[in-house]
Design a protein around this motif. Structure first.
Motif, PDB file in Angstrom:
ATOM      1  N   PRO A 368      44.609  24.005  69.184  1.00  0.00           N
ATOM      2  CA  PRO A 368      44.675  25.191  69.560  1.00  0.00           C
ATOM      3  C   PRO A 368      44.943  25.484  71.312  1.00  0.00           C
ATOM      4  CG  PRO A 368      42.489  24.589  68.486  1.00  0.00           C
ATOM      5  CD  PRO A 368      43.271  23.115  68.809  1.00  0.00           C
ATOM      6  N   ASP A 369      45.612  26.596  71.581  1.00  0.00           N
ATOM      7  CA  ASP A 369      45.683  26.708  72.775  1.00  0.00           C
ATOM      8  C   ASP A 369      44.675  27.304  73.537  1.00  0.00           C
ATOM      9  OD1 ASP A 369      45.358  29.562  72.362  1.00  0.00           O
ATOM     10  OD2 ASP A 369      47.535  29.991  71.938  1.00  0.00           O
ATOM     11  N   THR A 370      44.906  27.484  74.815  1.00  0.00           N
ATOM     12  CA  THR A 370      43.563  27.576  75.717  1.00  0.00           C
ATOM     13  C   THR A 370      42.838  29.023  75.285  1.00  0.00           C
ATOM     14  OG1 THR A 370      44.865  26.489  77.710  1.00  0.00           O
ATOM     15  CG2 THR A 370      42.801  28.149  78.107  1.00  0.00           C
ATOM     16  N   GLU A 371      43.483  29.927  75.074  1.00  0.00           N
ATOM     17  CA  GLU A 371      42.718  31.315  74.429  1.00  0.00           C
ATOM     18  C   GLU A 371      42.027  30.997  73.182  1.00  0.00           C
ATOM     19  OE1 GLU A 371      44.129  35.586  72.639  1.00  0.00           O
ATOM     20  OE2 GLU A 371      45.347  34.677  74.021  1.00  0.00           O
ATOM     21  N   ALA A 372      42.761  30.186  72.161  1.00  0.00           N
ATOM     22  CA  ALA A 372      41.918  30.103  70.925  1.00  0.00           C
ATOM     23  C   ALA A 372      40.680  28.976  71.224  1.00  0.00           C
ATOM     24  CB  ALA A 372      42.895  29.424  70.111  1.00  0.00           C
ATOM     25  N   PHE A 373      40.924  28.174  72.095  1.00  0.00           N
ATOM     26  CA  PHE A 373      39.806  27.201  72.600  1.00  0.00           C
ATOM     27  C   PHE A 373      38.629  28.090  73.127  1.00  0.00           C
ATOM     28  CE2 PHE A 373      37.215  24.624  75.440  1.00  0.00           C
ATOM     29  CZ  PHE A 373      36.878  23.614  74.589  1.00  0.00           C
ATOM     30  N   ALA A 374      38.948  28.753  73.865  1.00  0.00           N
ATOM     31  CA  ALA A 374      37.759  29.432  74.883  1.00  0.00           C
ATOM     32  C   ALA A 374      36.813  30.825  73.634  1.00  0.00           C
ATOM     33  CB  ALA A 374      38.579  30.543  75.916  1.00  0.00           C
ATOM     34  N   GLN A 375      37.957  31.230  72.886  1.00  0.00           N
ATOM     35  CA  GLN A 375      37.503  32.129  71.935  1.00  0.00           C
ATOM     36  C   GLN A 375      36.388  31.320  70.850  1.00  0.00           C
ATOM     37  OE1 GLN A 375      37.137  35.326  71.306  1.00  0.00           O
ATOM     38  NE2 GLN A 375      36.808  35.353  69.201  1.00  0.00           N
ATOM     39  N   ALA A 376      36.866  30.297  70.601  1.00  0.00           N
ATOM     40  CA  ALA A 376      36.231  29.407  69.395  1.00  0.00           C
ATOM     41  C   ALA A 376      35.009  28.772  70.126  1.00  0.00           C
ATOM     42  CB  ALA A 376      37.380  28.572  68.555  1.00  0.00           C
ATOM     43  N   TRP A 420      48.679  24.951  76.816  1.00  0.00           N
ATOM     44  CA  TRP A 420      47.267  24.211  76.911  1.00  0.00           C
ATOM     45  C   TRP A 420      46.990  24.071  78.409  1.00  0.00           C
ATOM     46  CZ3 TRP A 420      51.140  22.130  73.403  1.00  0.00           C
ATOM     47  CH2 TRP A 420      50.977  22.210  72.090  1.00  0.00           C
ATOM     48  N   SER A 421      47.621  24.515  79.342  1.00  0.00           N
ATOM     49  CA  SER A 421      47.631  24.159  80.737  1.00  0.00           C
ATOM     50  C   SER A 421      46.062  24.736  81.470  1.00  0.00           C
ATOM     51  CB  SER A 421      48.658  24.838  81.446  1.00  0.00           C
ATOM     52  OG  SER A 421      48.668  26.283  81.468  1.00  0.00           O
ATOM     53  N   GLY A 422      45.754  25.570  80.531  1.00  0.00           N
ATOM     54  CA  GLY A 422      44.270  26.203  80.997  1.00  0.00           C
ATOM     55  C   GLY A 422      43.180  25.389  80.564  1.00  0.00           C
ATOM     56  N   LEU A 423      43.459  24.291  79.879  1.00  0.00           N
ATOM     57  CA  LEU A 423      42.191  23.421  79.398  1.00  0.00           C
ATOM     58  C   LEU A 423      41.982  22.475  80.704  1.00  0.00           C
ATOM     59  CD1 LEU A 423      43.749  22.646  75.627  1.00  0.00           C
ATOM     60  CD2 LEU A 423      41.868  24.165  76.190  1.00  0.00           C
ATOM     61  N   GLU A 424      40.793  22.895  81.063  1.00  0.00           N
ATOM     62  CA  GLU A 424      40.344  22.322  82.320  1.00  0.00           C
ATOM     63  C   GLU A 424      39.174  21.394  82.022  1.00  0.00           C
ATOM     64  OE1 GLU A 424      38.776  25.534  84.799  1.00  0.00           O
ATOM     65  OE2 GLU A 424      40.876  26.190  85.531  1.00  0.00           O
ATOM     66  N   LYS A 425      39.128  20.311  83.053  1.00  0.00           N
ATOM     67  CA  LYS A 425      38.145  19.358  83.090  1.00  0.00           C
ATOM     68  C   LYS A 425      36.835  20.186  82.945  1.00  0.00           C
ATOM     69  CE  LYS A 425      36.116  15.507  85.281  1.00  0.00           C
ATOM     70  NZ  LYS A 425      36.068  14.591  86.402  1.00  0.00           N
TER      71      LYS A 425
END
Length: 432
Positions: A368-376, A420-425
């Motif tokens: 999942p991209d950053t937006e999908a990860f944040a939403q889910a 995926w660049s927004g997937l931070e630590k």
């Protein structure tokens, strides 16, 4: 309107003229109506009964009259494996929709290869193509001796005139043309675009359901095979193209090769409405493997390992509790060519649009991209229906090589990995 017979892999029989089919035998001394009996085999003669594929065709002229002087012709952008002339950098890749050309282009020039995998000469692997068609095939015919062709319409309705009869298809349906079956492709309502899986390996079949049991997924009764229909055309200048050995060949005819008046057997083209796929999924927690969305599979000699799978993601409910519901992050031994027919794919809500496609090769990480990860990760988990969506994958055990054409398309999204660049630590060792 075309008529169809229902079932998958059945022993069908159909005749366009009453009495054209022999009764109780395949090859009588004299066939009714002055027809010729001819067998088309999709498997070795000695294949086990369960996998033996063949049909008997009763035609106006035998196919030996189609074997005049063949000449090799330019195959355009249609490529076969192994295509090693170009080496694209490894990594996930995604393309925006490729626009339809403004010039007249039939299927013969409209097949544009995106990836190749395996080896066409050893009948292993596959190739993924786009078809971009702006005109019907007129006095042009084609059969593929290298593999069967699974067509996935994305825009525009298409008619497949085959030796076995007529198939009409729209976006949301697929059409499978077996190896060696002659066809002509016509447009029904304007230009058409879609995807093609050219399967070099064993014929597509229904996957085993295992513990799922007798029902759901793609049900046999929803597959449709055409009834017999024929063309009786003399003294016409027509061209028969043959894909053989990774090359395109042609010969000239003075009649239509679609002259089968009757046929019987289990080796025939068919279509399937993807919206009739009955999905199963997790009802309490966790995410099931995407294999539960497999509609068709081309098996390999290794049990459980597909030469190529056709996987689809239709409308469905998401109900799992305390679960990250989109597909998880993963690396996979299989390689995945993915397309979007319509709607939104839940793991890639931005940048992946209908008509687009992506490639995540063997052991290439994706998810999942950053937006999908944040939403889910934050959404309230209540039953949610994914509606108006239809994505699919051609998934193969072989690495897929990107063609030079695909690698230099202007529609290639050079910044795809930025999704995926927004997937931070997020690691918090002191706070679970």
């Amino acid at each position: 309107m075309p008529e169809y017979q229902s079932g998958f892999g059945n022993g069908f029989e159909t005749e366009a003229l009453s009495g054209a089919l022999p009764i109780g035998r395949n090859s009588p001394q004299k066939v009714a109506y002055g027809l010729y009996a001819e067998q088309l085999s999709g498997s070795p003669f000695t294949a086990p009964r369960a996998s033996n594929e063949r049909s008997w065709l009763y035609r106006i002229r035998p196919s030996v009259l189609h074997t005049g002087r063949f000449t090799k012709v330019d195959s355009g952008l249609w490529r076969s494996a192994p295509d090693t002339a170009f080496h694209a950098p490894i990594g996930p890749m995604r393309w925006s929709p490729v626009p339809l050309p403004e010039t007249p282009q039939s299927l013969i020039g409209g097949l544009h290869t995106i990836t190749t995998a395996g080896d066409v000469a050893t009948q292993n692997g596959m190739a993924s193509h786009l078809y971009l068609i702006t005109k019907s095939m007129e006095d042009e015919y084609l059969y593929n001796a290298d593999g069967e062709m699974l067509f996935v319409p994305q825009q525009g309705n298409v008619r497949f005139w085959t030796e076995f009869g007529i198939i009409d298809a729209e976006p949301g349906e697929i059409v499978v043309i077996p190896r060696g079956v002659k066809m002509r492709v016509e447009l029904l309502d304007g230009p058409a675009r879609g995807y093609v899986c050219e399967n070099y390996g064993g014929s597509f079949t229904l996957p085993e359901r295992g513990p799922i049991g007798a029902n759901c997924l793609a049900n046999p009764r929803d597959f449709l095979t055409p009834v017999a229909a024929y063309e009786d055309r003399d003294d016409v200048e027509s061209t028969l193209y043959v894909k053989w050995g990774g090359e395109l060949w042609r010969t000239e005819l003075r009649h239509s090769p679609l002259d089968v008046v009757a046929w019987h057997g289990n080796y025939a083209p068919y279509k399937y409405d993807l919206r009739r796929f009955s999905p199963v999924g997790p009802l309490l927690f966790d995410h099931a493997d995407p294999s539960i969305y497999t509609a068709l599979t081309s098996p390999s000699e290794t049990p459980g390992t597909a030469n190529v799978d056709f996987v689809l993601f239709p409308d469905r409910w998401a109900v799992a509790e305390n679960t990250f519901r989109p597909p998880w992050y993963h690396l996979n031994i299989m390689s995945e060519f993915m397309g979007l027919i319509y709607g939104v794919y839940d793991a890639k809500p931005q940048g992946f649009v209908p008509g687009g496609f992506s490639l995540h090769n063997s052991m290439t990480p994706h998810g999942p991209d950053t937006e999908a990860f944040a939403q889910a990760s934050t959404v309230e988990l209540k039953p949610t229906k994914l509606e108006g969506t239809m994505a699919f994958m051609f998934e193969t055990r072989y690495p897929q090589r990107v063609t030079e054409y695909a690698a230099h398309l202007g529609e290639l999204q050079q910044n795809y990995a930025d999704c995926w660049s927004g997937l931070e630590k997020r690691f918090t060792p002191d706070h679970p």
